[in-house]
Design an enzyme around this catalytic site. Structure first.
Site, PDB file in Angstrom:
ATOM      1  N   HIS A 190      -1.079   0.058   5.620  1.00  0.00           N
ATOM      2  CA  HIS A 190      -1.682   1.090   6.464  1.00  0.00           C
ATOM      3  C   HIS A 190      -0.772   2.296   6.708  1.00  0.00           C
ATOM      4  O   HIS A 190      -0.462   2.646   7.832  1.00  0.00           O
ATOM      5  CB  HIS A 190      -2.130   0.489   7.802  1.00  0.00           C
ATOM      6  CG  HIS A 190      -3.115  -0.619   7.683  1.00  0.00           C
ATOM      7  ND1 HIS A 190      -3.630  -1.276   8.775  1.00  0.00           N
ATOM      8  CD2 HIS A 190      -3.686  -1.202   6.602  1.00  0.00           C
ATOM      9  CE1 HIS A 190      -4.475  -2.210   8.370  1.00  0.00           C
ATOM     10  NE2 HIS A 190      -4.512  -2.178   7.043  1.00  0.00           N
ATOM     11  N   GLU A 207     -15.227   3.724   8.932  1.00  0.00           N
ATOM     12  CA  GLU A 207     -15.796   4.819   9.726  1.00  0.00           C
ATOM     13  C   GLU A 207     -15.662   6.170   9.057  1.00  0.00           C
ATOM     14  O   GLU A 207     -14.755   6.409   8.262  1.00  0.00           O
ATOM     15  CB  GLU A 207     -15.084   4.893  11.087  1.00  0.00           C
ATOM     16  CG  GLU A 207     -15.250   3.679  11.961  1.00  0.00           C
ATOM     17  CD  GLU A 207     -14.542   3.810  13.305  1.00  0.00           C
ATOM     18  OE1 GLU A 207     -14.663   2.871  14.116  1.00  0.00           O
ATOM     19  OE2 GLU A 207     -13.880   4.850  13.556  1.00  0.00           O
ATOM     20  N   TYR A 227     -10.711 -10.886   9.926  1.00  0.00           N
ATOM     21  CA  TYR A 227     -10.997 -11.406   8.588  1.00  0.00           C
ATOM     22  C   TYR A 227     -11.407 -12.871   8.630  1.00  0.00           C
ATOM     23  O   TYR A 227     -12.110 -13.346   7.733  1.00  0.00           O
ATOM     24  CB  TYR A 227      -9.776 -11.215   7.681  1.00  0.00           C
ATOM     25  CG  TYR A 227      -9.542  -9.766   7.320  1.00  0.00           C
ATOM     26  CD1 TYR A 227     -10.387  -9.099   6.440  1.00  0.00           C
ATOM     27  CD2 TYR A 227      -8.490  -9.053   7.885  1.00  0.00           C
ATOM     28  CE1 TYR A 227     -10.191  -7.773   6.124  1.00  0.00           C
ATOM     29  CE2 TYR A 227      -8.280  -7.723   7.569  1.00  0.00           C
ATOM     30  CZ  TYR A 227      -9.131  -7.084   6.690  1.00  0.00           C
ATOM     31  OH  TYR A 227      -8.932  -5.759   6.388  1.00  0.00           O
ATOM     32  N   TYR A 243     -10.141   7.483  19.308  1.00  0.00           N
ATOM     33  CA  TYR A 243     -11.227   6.943  18.486  1.00  0.00           C
ATOM     34  C   TYR A 243     -11.310   5.419  18.518  1.00  0.00           C
ATOM     35  O   TYR A 243     -12.074   4.827  17.769  1.00  0.00           O
ATOM     36  CB  TYR A 243     -11.130   7.511  17.060  1.00  0.00           C
ATOM     37  CG  TYR A 243     -11.556   8.966  17.093  1.00  0.00           C
ATOM     38  CD1 TYR A 243     -12.889   9.319  16.941  1.00  0.00           C
ATOM     39  CD2 TYR A 243     -10.645   9.962  17.414  1.00  0.00           C
ATOM     40  CE1 TYR A 243     -13.291  10.632  17.064  1.00  0.00           C
ATOM     41  CE2 TYR A 243     -11.041  11.280  17.538  1.00  0.00           C
ATOM     42  CZ  TYR A 243     -12.378  11.611  17.356  1.00  0.00           C
ATOM     43  OH  TYR A 243     -12.791  12.916  17.509  1.00  0.00           O
ATOM     44  N   GLN A 271       0.816  -1.218   0.000  1.00  0.00           N
ATOM     45  CA  GLN A 271       0.000   0.000   0.000  1.00  0.00           C
ATOM     46  C   GLN A 271       0.847   1.266   0.000  1.00  0.00           C
ATOM     47  O   GLN A 271       0.314   2.371  -0.018  1.00  0.00           O
ATOM     48  CB  GLN A 271      -0.924  -0.012   1.217  1.00  0.00           C
ATOM     49  CG  GLN A 271      -1.914  -1.160   1.201  1.00  0.00           C
ATOM     50  CD  GLN A 271      -2.684  -1.289   2.514  1.00  0.00           C
ATOM     51  OE1 GLN A 271      -2.550  -0.481   3.422  1.00  0.00           O
ATOM     52  NE2 GLN A 271      -3.499  -2.331   2.603  1.00  0.00           N
TER      53      GLN A 271
END
Length: 373
Positions: free
Chosen positions: A152, A245, A266, A255, A88
């Protein structure tokens, strides 16, 4: 300019409750034309308008492309920093400085090489002019977040109306880091434009804390936009299996990830509680996941019925997601572009008032949305 193709789209309306996203029957048809401005983009990530006639697109592999008067230029922009283009990671977001017209500073976020073959989220700027980026320098590198994982990175950047620079950083696939306030992984950070930590940040000056952190407990935020009335940042973020979210990050607020989440592992079981004292609830969550990326508030009179709505790209469920809010209460969700079946990576409102989308593929496209005539 390439020939323009159009597609007539319809919408599917869904409810958007904060604790349960129940499906409703379609409520209306919103006829929208999606026009292709160009294709030939390799996994594009971000779009920026540096003038009315010149637009820039980042490609995850580490290239910065120019679109001039609607035509994709063959030559990439020079002077872009070296990136870790793995998983990513790569070249990610882009934001012209609020005084770009005077100082020509173009900010880029990217996966920066670090350690022994690892990468971390970084942001810096160069001086952009006529297809070249010069004197690039980092203003912030998340040194503590260096890891060999390719997951991420977060990477969205945003300037607010006071000139502060916000950057999202994902948990790097190591979830417990999002609860460690000595580590910026899994957080939103707030900086001056030169990378200095603002003195009024919630953790600034505290021993053993990462003073750049604004809020934490985030998994992987990939959409970031400024609320048109409050001037505060809102974001979307990826959950695991469910639990994506929308949040309006406030300073010093946790959060919850991974202590609370509406997502599941998963392989099936729950990860944590869905609510717990001391942890903020999302304004909206999507289960199953849509994999949101890119976010914009609609303020243009090109879409009179969409004023104040949030539009989000959806990678997994391949659509443009539009959510209406009453204050911070989600009231309606509409799914557009489902017939195209394309991963939407970024959403921007252009200087002409139209919405522009980037599709994520090895032959990615730039699309313009317009109400049907």
């Amino acid at each position: 300019m390439r020939p323009v193709t159009t597609l007539l789209l319809t919408s599917l309306a869904l409810s958007a409750c904060a604790d349960n996203a129940a499906t409703l029957a379609p409520q209306s048809n919103n006829d929208i034309r999606a026009s292709e401005i160009t294709d030939g983009l390799h996994h594009p990530w971000s779009l920026a308008f540096v003038s009315d006639s010149e637009w820039l697109v980042t490609e995850r592999r580490g290239t910065l492309r120019r679109i001039v008067d609607g035509d994709l230029q063959d030559n990439a922009v020079t002077g872009v920093p070296q990136v870790v283009a793995s998983g990513q990671g790569g070249l990610m977001d882009m934001a012209p400085h609020p005084d770009f017209a005077d100082n020509q500073r173009l900010y880029l976020s990217y996966a920066k090489p670090c350690g022994d073959g690892g990468g971390t989220t970084a942001v810096g700027y160069g001086i952009y002019k006529d297809g070249a980026l010069s004197a690039f320098q980092d203003v912030y590198v998340a040194e503590a977040s260096c890891t060999n994982t390719a997951k991420h990175f977060g990477g969205r950047i945003l300037f607010d109306n006071e000139g502060f620079l916000f950057l999202t950083i994902g948990d790097r696939g190591q979830r417990d880091r999002a609860q460690d306030t000595s580590d910026p992984a899994g957080s939103v950070v707030r900086l001056h434009d030169d990378g200095r930590i603002p003195e009024d940040n919630p953790l600034a000056g505290q021993q053993g804390k990462a003073g750049e952190i604004w809020s934490w407990g985030h998994r992987n935020p990939q959409g970031l936009a400024l609320h048109p009335q409050t001037g505060k940042p809102w974001l979307n973020e990826h959950g695991p299996r469910g639990g994506d979210e929308i949040n309006a990050p406030e300073p010093g607020i946790n959060y919850g990830w991974p202590v609370i989440t509406y997502g599941r592992e998963y392989y099936g079981p729950s990860i944590g509680d869905t609510e717990k004292k001391g942890y903020a609830q999302p304004l909206l969550h999507w289960t199953p996941s849509i994999a949101p990326s890119g976010m914009a508030f609609v303020t243009s009179n090109r879409y009179p019925d969409w004023q104040g709505d949030i539009v989000n790209g959806a990678l997994k469920l391949t659509h443009l997601n539009k959510v209406s809010f009453d204050g911070k209460t989600a009231t309606r969700e509409v799914r557009l572009l489902q017939d195209r079946g394309e991963r939407i990576r970024d959403v921007r409102q252009g200087p002409d008032g139209y919405l522009y989308l980037l599709t994520d593929s090895s032959n990615g496209k730039l699309l313009r949305l317009a109400p049907a005539e």
